[in-house]
Design an enzyme around this catalytic site. Structure first.
Site, mmCIF file in Angstrom:
data_model
loop_
_atom_site.group_PDB
_atom_site.id
_atom_site.type_symbol
_atom_site.label_atom_id
_atom_site.label_comp_id
_atom_site.label_asym_id
_atom_site.label_seq_id
_atom_site.Cartn_x
_atom_site.Cartn_y
_atom_site.Cartn_z
ATOM 1 N N LYS A 22 4.691 -8.845 -10.348
ATOM 2 C CA LYS A 22 5.332 -8.624 -9.046
ATOM 3 C C LYS A 22 4.306 -8.339 -7.960
ATOM 4 O O LYS A 22 4.307 -8.968 -6.899
ATOM 5 C CB LYS A 22 6.319 -7.451 -9.140
ATOM 6 C CG LYS A 22 6.813 -6.966 -7.784
ATOM 7 C CD LYS A 22 7.837 -5.861 -7.910
ATOM 8 C CE LYS A 22 7.267 -4.483 -8.067
ATOM 9 N NZ LYS A 22 6.842 -3.807 -6.828
ATOM 10 N N ASN A 23 3.439 -7.353 -8.212
ATOM 11 C CA ASN A 23 2.577 -6.896 -7.127
ATOM 12 C C ASN A 23 1.452 -7.881 -6.800
ATOM 13 O O ASN A 23 0.807 -7.750 -5.764
ATOM 14 C CB ASN A 23 2.043 -5.488 -7.420
ATOM 15 C CG ASN A 23 3.168 -4.462 -7.299
ATOM 16 O OD1 ASN A 23 4.195 -4.734 -6.679
ATOM 17 N ND2 ASN A 23 2.989 -3.303 -7.907
ATOM 18 N N CYS A 117 10.140 1.342 -2.367
ATOM 19 C CA CYS A 117 10.713 2.378 -3.228
ATOM 20 C C CYS A 117 10.550 3.762 -2.607
ATOM 21 O O CYS A 117 9.559 4.058 -1.947
ATOM 22 C CB CYS A 117 10.028 2.353 -4.596
ATOM 23 S SG CYS A 117 10.689 1.091 -5.672
ATOM 24 N N ARG A 122 4.562 7.297 2.268
ATOM 25 C CA ARG A 122 3.764 6.092 1.989
ATOM 26 C C ARG A 122 3.045 5.648 3.260
ATOM 27 O O ARG A 122 3.440 4.686 3.915
ATOM 28 C CB ARG A 122 4.663 4.985 1.415
ATOM 29 C CG ARG A 122 5.344 5.421 0.124
ATOM 30 C CD ARG A 122 6.051 4.288 -0.569
ATOM 31 N NE ARG A 122 5.129 3.340 -1.169
ATOM 32 C CZ ARG A 122 5.505 2.301 -1.909
ATOM 33 N NH1 ARG A 122 6.784 2.094 -2.138
ATOM 34 N NH2 ARG A 122 4.621 1.479 -2.422
ATOM 35 N N ASP A 305 2.848 3.127 -11.943
ATOM 36 C CA ASP A 305 4.107 2.390 -12.081
ATOM 37 C C ASP A 305 4.666 2.457 -13.507
ATOM 38 O O ASP A 305 5.822 2.095 -13.736
ATOM 39 C CB ASP A 305 3.922 0.925 -11.646
ATOM 40 C CG ASP A 305 3.523 0.832 -10.178
ATOM 41 O OD1 ASP A 305 3.686 1.828 -9.450
ATOM 42 O OD2 ASP A 305 3.025 -0.240 -9.773
ATOM 43 N N ARG A 397 14.792 -5.745 -8.594
ATOM 44 C CA ARG A 397 13.701 -5.989 -7.637
ATOM 45 C C ARG A 397 12.394 -6.339 -8.344
ATOM 46 O O ARG A 397 11.570 -7.051 -7.797
ATOM 47 C CB ARG A 397 13.446 -4.730 -6.799
ATOM 48 C CG ARG A 397 14.523 -4.463 -5.778
ATOM 49 C CD ARG A 397 14.195 -3.248 -4.973
ATOM 50 N NE ARG A 397 12.840 -3.375 -4.412
ATOM 51 C CZ ARG A 397 12.307 -2.538 -3.564
ATOM 52 N NH1 ARG A 397 13.000 -1.506 -3.155
ATOM 53 N NH2 ARG A 397 11.090 -2.719 -3.112
HETATM 54 C C1 EPZ Z 1 1.072 -0.678 -4.512
HETATM 55 O O1 EPZ Z 1 1.613 0.106 -3.461
HETATM 56 C C2 EPZ Z 1 2.241 -1.133 -5.340
HETATM 57 N N1 EPZ Z 1 3.134 -1.902 -4.494
HETATM 58 C C3 EPZ Z 1 2.959 0.057 -5.948
HETATM 59 O O2 EPZ Z 1 3.904 -0.461 -6.857
HETATM 60 C C4 EPZ Z 1 1.973 0.921 -6.750
HETATM 61 O O3 EPZ Z 1 2.603 2.110 -7.154
HETATM 62 C C5 EPZ Z 1 0.751 1.255 -5.906
HETATM 63 O O4 EPZ Z 1 0.168 0.049 -5.331
HETATM 64 C C6 EPZ Z 1 -0.342 1.962 -6.705
HETATM 65 O O5 EPZ Z 1 -0.746 1.166 -7.769
HETATM 66 C C7 EPZ Z 1 2.819 -3.162 -4.157
HETATM 67 O O6 EPZ Z 1 1.814 -3.716 -4.567
HETATM 68 C C8 EPZ Z 1 3.786 -3.886 -3.292
HETATM 69 P P1 EPZ Z 1 -1.532 2.215 -2.428
HETATM 70 P P2 EPZ Z 1 0.709 0.483 -2.220
HETATM 71 O O7 EPZ Z 1 -1.817 1.814 -1.020
HETATM 72 O O8 EPZ Z 1 -0.251 -0.621 -1.965
HETATM 73 C C9 EPZ Z 1 -2.220 6.488 -0.333
HETATM 74 C C10 EPZ Z 1 5.927 -0.517 -8.091
HETATM 75 O O9 EPZ Z 1 6.626 0.274 -8.776
HETATM 76 N N2 EPZ Z 1 -2.414 5.692 0.892
HETATM 77 O O10 EPZ Z 1 -2.457 1.815 -3.505
HETATM 78 O O11 EPZ Z 1 1.622 0.865 -1.119
HETATM 79 C C11 EPZ Z 1 -0.789 6.464 -0.809
HETATM 80 O O12 EPZ Z 1 -0.025 7.454 -0.150
HETATM 81 C C12 EPZ Z 1 5.297 -0.092 -6.782
HETATM 82 O O13 EPZ Z 1 5.738 -1.700 -8.434
HETATM 83 C C13 EPZ Z 1 -2.818 6.314 2.043
HETATM 84 O O14 EPZ Z 1 -3.004 7.533 2.108
HETATM 85 O O15 EPZ Z 1 -0.050 1.736 -2.785
HETATM 86 C C14 EPZ Z 1 -0.951 6.686 -2.293
HETATM 87 O O16 EPZ Z 1 -1.082 8.073 -2.533
HETATM 88 C C15 EPZ Z 1 5.735 1.198 -6.242
HETATM 89 N N3 EPZ Z 1 -3.002 5.541 3.179
HETATM 90 C C16 EPZ Z 1 -2.269 6.012 -2.625
HETATM 91 O O17 EPZ Z 1 -2.955 5.877 -1.375
HETATM 92 C C17 EPZ Z 1 -2.813 4.189 3.165
HETATM 93 O O18 EPZ Z 1 -3.019 3.552 4.212
HETATM 94 C C18 EPZ Z 1 -2.155 4.633 -3.267
HETATM 95 O O19 EPZ Z 1 -1.339 3.785 -2.466
HETATM 96 C C19 EPZ Z 1 -2.422 3.561 1.975
HETATM 97 C C20 EPZ Z 1 -2.216 4.341 0.844
#
Ligand code: EPZ
Length: 419
Positions: A22-23, A117, A122, A305, A397
């Protein structure tokens, strides 16, 4: 609205085929808009978030064809400089990739703030910081991000937190920027490599993907390409946990076993047999899993995840398992539902103290997000009696034909309209 009705207690046996990740898919699809010609992408999972991603592409004027199941052909020739519809963008997190893509194509983008989600705050500050370093002027107002740049210029960007989304978005925006971009403290997930491979097949110069320093040497234009999405390691993990918890014997095929190492290692630590060979892993369990300690971390750590599905499995563990969630601040919404099924779990700040019980019992439960839904399905398969999981559209989803795949393994599960 639909529910899954699960009669638990049947050991899962047989072979299950994992779909595309998916991702990776939700990033590769918008990446295809960067090209001047059509791209063909295979191993696309048939899931809700992909349907939303394709609707978003169509809304931007791209043509989308499905020449065969699991294959899409995207022709971005008709791409227009317009704002994506808020009701679509709000349905998924990955709509933020349109920011990088539209900025690269039109030097301006107005994109509604992304949905996704419900797992706590986020933020997207790292996406914005990186795009600003590339020369974009950004403003957030009325639930939208507005970005504009006279030109995008390669830059050195250090991400303050390891972010999958920011790393990918910056690769997308930098691919056709002038000069070289260096992304430091980049995320290393295999889907980052998958997106980089697709960009390179389109003529980009991305190196270092899969390490924490990624270099992107900007090129003038990109052409269409062919690509196959890597397998979904979280879908695989979900079936591996279900096999282990039902004391089953399941061969999970179409996977890259190396990507599953954090999952396989934990299962082995718990006394579950995990055999791997080329493109499959086989999970055989004869006893309830031993207690372990789990802490979610960016790849190659234990994936966040898989945290909720893992909690479901170790809720019937032998001993007390500690599960620490270090990525998302509120990813424990599955816990009250598991408690209703007889689990003994205490939430202590970011850690779950999971005291294993011999069995769960089936009751009506409700999914609150994609992976909590997957956790409740696993719990239902392990439980005695009938579990009804409502809001399964959240599961749809991210999981292709979950009930059909589980039924083929001997689970008694059916989808029915909710009352
Ligand atoms: C991706 O989300 C995935 N979604 C998520 O999958 C997954 O949980 C996550 O990566 C971590 O592996 C998609 O790819 C669409 P991050 P993403 O930016 O990119 C902080 C699922 O179940 N952060 O790696 O949004 C954030 O708060 C889903 O399939 C900032 O502070 O995650 C978090 O603590 C849910 N500022 C950490 O970084 C930012 O600008 C990691 O988030 C961005 C993120």
């Amino acid at each position: 609205m639909a529910v899954f009705v699960i009669e638990g207690g049947r050991p899962l046996r047989g072979v299950v085929r994992v779909s595309g990740r998916k991702n990776a898919a939700v990033a590769v699809l918008p990446a295809a808009l960067l090209a001047e010609g059509p791209s063909t992408i295979e191993n696309i999972p048939d899931i809700g978030d992909v349907a939303t991603a394709l609707d978003l592409l169509r809304a931007q004027g791209a043509s989308v064809e499905v020449p065969a199941p699991g294959t899409v052909r995207i022709d971005p020739t008709g791409l227009r400089d317009r704002e994506p519809p808020a009701e679509l963008a709000g349905q998924m997190r990955a709509s933020y990739y349109l920011l990088g893509v539209l900025l690269a194509r039109f030097r301006r983008a107005v994109v509604p703030l992304p949905g996704g989600c419900d797992i706590g705050r986020r933020p997207i500050d790292q996406h914005l910081k990186g795009l600003a370093a590339l020369g974009a002027r950004l403003e957030i107002a009325d639930g939208r991000v507005r970005a504009e740049a006279r030109r995008l210029q390669g830059a050195s960007i250090y991400l303050d937190v390891v972010s999958v989304g920011a790393t990918i978005n910056l690769m997308l925006a930098a691919a056709t920027a002038e000069g070289t971009t260096v992304i430091e403290n980049a995320a290393k997930e295999p889907h980052i490599v998958d997106v980089a491979n697709f960009l390179n097949a389109m003529g980009a110069h991305v190196s270092g993907a899969g390490t924490d320093v990624i270099k992107v040497r900007g090129v003038k234009r990109l052409h269409g390409a062919e690509h196959a999405i890597i397998p979904d390691e979280i879908e695989a993990a979900t079936y591996m946990f279900a096999a282990a918890g039902t004391l089953g014997d399941v061969l999970v095929e179409n996977v890259i076993p190396r990507h599953l190492e954090p999952i396989s290692a934990k299962l082995r630590e718990a006394g579950v047999e995990v055999v791997e060979n080329g493109e499959w892993v086989r999970v055989v369990a004869t006893e309830r899993p031993r207690a372990v300690r789990i802490k979610t971390l960016p790849y190659p750590g234990f994936p966040t995840d898989a945290q909720q599905p893992a909690t479901a499995l170790w809720s019937i563990g032998r001993g007390t398992t500690l599960v620490t969630e270090s990525i998302w601040e509120d990813r424990f919404r599955h816990v009250p539902e598991l408690l209703r099924m007889g689990a003994r779990i205490e939430v202590r700040d970011r850690t779950l103290v999971v005291e294993g019980v011999p069995r769960l019992r089936g009751v009506p439960v409700t999914a609150t997000d994609l992976r909590s839904g997957a956790a409740l399905v696993i719990a239902g398969l392990l439980a005695e009696g009938v579990t009804t999981v409502s809001r399964v559209e959240l599961v749809d989803r991210g999981y292709e034909a979950m009930e059909a795949k589980l039924a083929a393994l001997g689970a008694v599960i059916r989808r029915q309209p909710s009352a």
